[in-house]
Design a protein around this motif. Sequence first.
Motif, PDB file in Angstrom:
ATOM      1  N   PRO A   1     134.310  30.985  80.629  1.00 21.07           N
ATOM      2  CA  PRO A   1     133.285  31.675  81.425  1.00 21.07           C
ATOM      3  C   PRO A   1     133.496  33.183  81.469  1.00 21.07           C
ATOM      4  CG  PRO A   1     134.828  30.503  82.846  1.00 21.07           C
ATOM      5  CD  PRO A   1     135.146  30.081  81.435  1.00 21.07           C
ATOM      6  N   LEU A   2     132.394  33.911  81.629  1.00 24.66           N
ATOM      7  CA  LEU A   2     132.427  35.375  81.687  1.00 24.66           C
ATOM      8  C   LEU A   2     132.346  35.885  83.120  1.00 24.66           C
ATOM      9  CD1 LEU A   2     129.865  36.007  78.798  1.00 24.66           C
ATOM     10  CD2 LEU A   2     132.344  36.320  78.675  1.00 24.66           C
ATOM     11  N   THR A   3     132.723  35.048  84.069  1.00 21.93           N
ATOM     12  CA  THR A   3     132.463  35.311  85.482  1.00 21.93           C
ATOM     13  C   THR A   3     132.837  36.719  85.922  1.00 21.93           C
ATOM     14  OG1 THR A   3     132.900  32.971  85.921  1.00 21.93           O
ATOM     15  CG2 THR A   3     132.860  34.457  87.807  1.00 21.93           C
TER      16      THR A   3
ATOM     17  N   GLY B   1     130.817  41.483  75.235  1.00 20.42           N
ATOM     18  CA  GLY B   1     131.581  40.739  74.243  1.00 20.42           C
ATOM     19  C   GLY B   1     132.819  41.497  73.796  1.00 20.42           C
ATOM     20  N   LEU B   2     132.699  42.810  73.625  1.00 19.23           N
ATOM     21  CA  LEU B   2     133.842  43.638  73.251  1.00 19.23           C
ATOM     22  C   LEU B   2     134.912  43.609  74.342  1.00 19.23           C
ATOM     23  CD1 LEU B   2     133.709  47.117  71.593  1.00 19.23           C
ATOM     24  CD2 LEU B   2     134.984  46.849  73.704  1.00 19.23           C
ATOM     25  N   LEU B   3     134.483  43.709  75.601  1.00 14.36           N
ATOM     26  CA  LEU B   3     135.438  43.672  76.712  1.00 14.36           C
ATOM     27  C   LEU B   3     136.100  42.299  76.817  1.00 14.36           C
ATOM     28  CD1 LEU B   3     133.355  45.563  79.425  1.00 14.36           C
ATOM     29  CD2 LEU B   3     135.276  46.467  78.098  1.00 14.36           C
ATOM     30  N   ALA B   4     135.330  41.251  76.583  1.00 16.79           N
ATOM     31  CA  ALA B   4     135.891  39.902  76.627  1.00 16.79           C
ATOM     32  C   ALA B   4     136.947  39.721  75.539  1.00 16.79           C
ATOM     33  CB  ALA B   4     134.777  38.866  76.472  1.00 16.79           C
ATOM     34  N   ALA B   5     136.678  40.256  74.352  1.00 19.70           N
ATOM     35  CA  ALA B   5     137.654  40.169  73.265  1.00 19.70           C
ATOM     36  C   ALA B   5     138.930  40.911  73.628  1.00 19.70           C
ATOM     37  CB  ALA B   5     137.049  40.740  71.979  1.00 19.70           C
ATOM     38  N   ALA B   6     138.793  42.097  74.203  1.00 19.96           N
ATOM     39  CA  ALA B   6     139.970  42.862  74.612  1.00 19.96           C
ATOM     40  C   ALA B   6     140.770  42.109  75.673  1.00 19.96           C
ATOM     41  CB  ALA B   6     139.542  44.226  75.145  1.00 19.96           C
ATOM     42  N   ARG B   7     140.070  41.455  76.556  1.00 21.18           N
ATOM     43  CA  ARG B   7     140.697  40.732  77.667  1.00 21.18           C
ATOM     44  C   ARG B   7     141.320  39.411  77.216  1.00 21.18           C
ATOM     45  NH1 ARG B   7     141.469  42.855  82.991  1.00 21.18           N
ATOM     46  NH2 ARG B   7     141.013  41.272  84.545  1.00 21.18           N
TER      47      ARG B   7
END
Length: 233
Positions: A50-52, A37-43
């Motif tokens: 999707p988190l593919t 989730g932290l990486l997704a927020a940064a990205r």
Amino acid sequence: MSVLVLRLAGPLQSWGSSSRFARRGTEIAPTKSGVIGLLAAARGIRRTEPLTELLGLEFGVRLDQPGQLLRDFQTAHSLDGRTSAPLTYRYYLTDAAFLVVLSGERELLHGLAEALSRPQFPLYLGRRSCPPAGPINLGVHDLTLDGALTTWPWLAADWYRRKAASTIRLEIIRDARPDEPVTETVPDEPVSFDPAHRQHTWRSVLRRHVDVTNDLAERAHITDHDPMSLLGG
């Protein structure tokens, strides 16, 4: 083989994997779901997207400074004070620091490292009330996941290291591979963060320990404690 190395430290952290209703607990270390989730927020990946690209990352964490468990409770009342919500208990880790390592394709890891340096959304350590202290990104390195978890220098705070012995045993929690014995399974493998149908699956975990060197112990004149030394002639 390449890995992305992170340092997750702050006054408060909270990594829940099975919180329900009025009790919101925390695990003893960052969860894979929380770090993804932290990486997704940064990205800049929104919850409904999707988190593919992140689902294939191998994950491991080392408990460099476990911290202390803190319990907080919260109440809520209507504006007129006539009704109140149930009392809720929330648990946090205080003054903790963790080494987190993710293994995957080198190009993806470099993109994540750049995103952590210039995040699209605010970053926090499990909950919005838990901002990180200091930089998170320690870079992409040509190491294996196990190599980084066992050889990376100890990341505890100086005040914590000055009180410790010259050699410290730290716990490692990482994804278990198909040919390895499983220590436990935990429900923190993310599938979707979409609020309408949030979904996680079970993750097989391996726990073990590693000895690391405390380079501040010698400077502070701390030696390993030997309870049998008093019996020497």
